[in-house]
Design an enzyme around this catalytic site. Structure first.
Site, short mmCIF file in Angstrom:
data_model
loop_
_atom_site.label_atom_id
_atom_site.label_comp_id
_atom_site.label_asym_id
_atom_site.label_seq_id
_atom_site.Cartn_x
_atom_site.Cartn_y
_atom_site.Cartn_z
N ASP A 54 -87.25 -2.02 39.31
CA ASP A 54 -86.39 -0.89 38.93
C ASP A 54 -86.86 0.40 39.59
O ASP A 54 -88.06 0.61 39.77
CB ASP A 54 -86.40 -0.75 37.41
CG ASP A 54 -85.26 0.12 36.90
OD1 ASP A 54 -84.27 0.27 37.63
OD2 ASP A 54 -85.37 0.64 35.78
N GLY A 55 -85.90 1.26 39.92
CA GLY A 55 -86.24 2.59 40.41
C GLY A 55 -85.78 2.90 41.82
O GLY A 55 -86.13 3.96 42.36
N HIS A 87 -82.25 1.32 48.09
CA HIS A 87 -82.22 -0.13 47.88
C HIS A 87 -82.89 -0.87 49.04
O HIS A 87 -83.56 -1.89 48.83
CB HIS A 87 -80.78 -0.61 47.71
CG HIS A 87 -80.15 -0.21 46.41
ND1 HIS A 87 -80.71 -0.56 45.18
CD2 HIS A 87 -79.03 0.51 46.12
CE1 HIS A 87 -79.94 -0.08 44.21
NE2 HIS A 87 -78.94 0.57 44.75
N ASN A 106 -75.06 -5.45 36.42
CA ASN A 106 -74.91 -4.68 37.66
C ASN A 106 -73.52 -4.78 38.27
O ASN A 106 -73.15 -3.96 39.13
CB ASN A 106 -75.96 -5.11 38.69
CG ASN A 106 -77.35 -4.61 38.39
OD1 ASN A 106 -78.34 -5.20 38.82
ND2 ASN A 106 -77.46 -3.52 37.64
N TRP A 107 -72.75 -5.76 37.84
CA TRP A 107 -71.36 -5.85 38.32
C TRP A 107 -70.55 -4.62 37.89
O TRP A 107 -69.48 -4.35 38.44
CB TRP A 107 -70.69 -7.12 37.80
CG TRP A 107 -71.20 -8.38 38.42
CD1 TRP A 107 -71.94 -9.36 37.81
CD2 TRP A 107 -71.02 -8.83 39.78
NE1 TRP A 107 -72.24 -10.38 38.70
CE2 TRP A 107 -71.68 -10.07 39.91
CE3 TRP A 107 -70.36 -8.28 40.89
CZ2 TRP A 107 -71.69 -10.78 41.12
CZ3 TRP A 107 -70.38 -8.98 42.09
CH2 TRP A 107 -71.04 -10.22 42.19
N SER A 140 -84.10 -5.49 29.49
CA SER A 140 -82.80 -5.46 30.17
C SER A 140 -82.22 -6.86 30.39
O SER A 140 -81.70 -7.17 31.47
CB SER A 140 -82.91 -4.72 31.51
OG SER A 140 -83.18 -3.35 31.29
N GLU A 180 -97.01 -11.42 28.54
CA GLU A 180 -97.62 -10.10 28.42
C GLU A 180 -96.76 -9.13 29.22
O GLU A 180 -96.29 -9.46 30.32
CB GLU A 180 -99.05 -10.11 28.96
CG GLU A 180 -99.99 -11.03 28.19
CD GLU A 180 -100.16 -10.61 26.74
OE1 GLU A 180 -100.26 -9.38 26.49
OE2 GLU A 180 -100.18 -11.49 25.86
#
EC number: 2.5.1.31
Length: 249
Positions: free
Chosen positions: A18-19, A35, A66-67, A194, A205
């Site tokens: 992510d990010g 991306h 994400n669609w 998510s 973990e």
């Protein structure tokens, strides 16, 4: 014990990458460039996992949710996924890594699904590590799909309803031939799963970092492994029981 010892190394690592968009904004780049930088960040992590002896690495590339993103961004991500698969194949051959994919393929283009199948077939015999890329994937979809398959097998007389337990159910979800997820890493600063590997990561973990995925380095990956090594995994037992098990083994 040292970190390199097998007992301290996770067999299966999962990463929520992510990010990328925030990285692009931070560096005054186009979203596509963010991306693309994220795509490139995966390569050294894959190689490092293989050399460290991690058996399986599963990464979240494109979620069911994400669609819902803008069409231009979805199209861009699909194009980058195709590029990534083409780029990964030589690396898979070099490092003897099997490449697999999980997710709902019914929503993907025929060209992409054919490419995924080709990559899986080309690398199926490689044994050093398994790299799984989750595309159009969601944990709730995964569990629902497994339930549908079980219901069909019950209807067809293949499975008796009294046989259904967590062990049997686990044979129907994605990644059923791999060890359960030991360590789940999420970059980008959010503290949630998510909808990723809800079944497979039940006892994982968790390692959360503010670092954006394109900036995630091998050094921080090793730090995550060190954090994992320092945790006591009890699986419902007490610390005393765990210590006794270590003595007996």
């Amino acid at each position: 014990m040292t970190l390199s010892e097998e007992s301290h190394l996770p067999k299966h690592v999962a990463i929520i990458m992510d990010g990328n968009n925030r990285f692009a904004k931070k560096n005054q780049m186009q979203k596509g460039d963010g991306h693309r930088e994220g795509k490139n960040s995966l390569d050294p992590i894959v190689e490092h996992c293989c050399t460290r002896g991690v058996q399986a690495l599963t990464v979240f590339a494109f979620s069911s949710e994400n669609w819902n993103r803008p069409a231009f961004e979805v199209d861009l991500l699909m194009k980058l996924l195709e590029e990534a698969i083409h780029e990964q194949l030589p690396r898979m051959r070099k490092f003897n890594i099997a490449l697999r994919f999980i997710g709902d393929r019914s929503k993907l283009s025929e060209h992409l699904t054919d490419l995924m199948t080709h990559a899986e077939n080309e690398t199926a015999h490689f044994t050093s590590m398994t790299l799984t890329i989750a595309i159009s994937y969601g944990g709730m979809w995964d569990i629902t799909d497994a339930a549908k398959q079980i219901a069909k097998d019950v209807s067809d007389g293949i499975v008796d309803i009294e046989q259904i337990d967590t062990h049997l159910f686990g044979r129907y979800v994605s990644l059923n031939q791999l060890p359960p997820v030991d360590l789940l890493i999420r970059t980008g600063g959010d503290y949630r799963l998510s909808n990723f590997l809800l079944w497979q990561a039940a006892y994982a973990e968790l390692y959360f970092t503010e670092t954006l995925w394109p900036e995630f380095s091998i050094d921080e990956f090793d730090h995550a492994l060190a954090v994992f090594a320092g945790r006591e995994r009890r699986f419902g037992k007490t610390s005393e029981q765990i210590q006794q098990d270590k003595i007996e083994n």
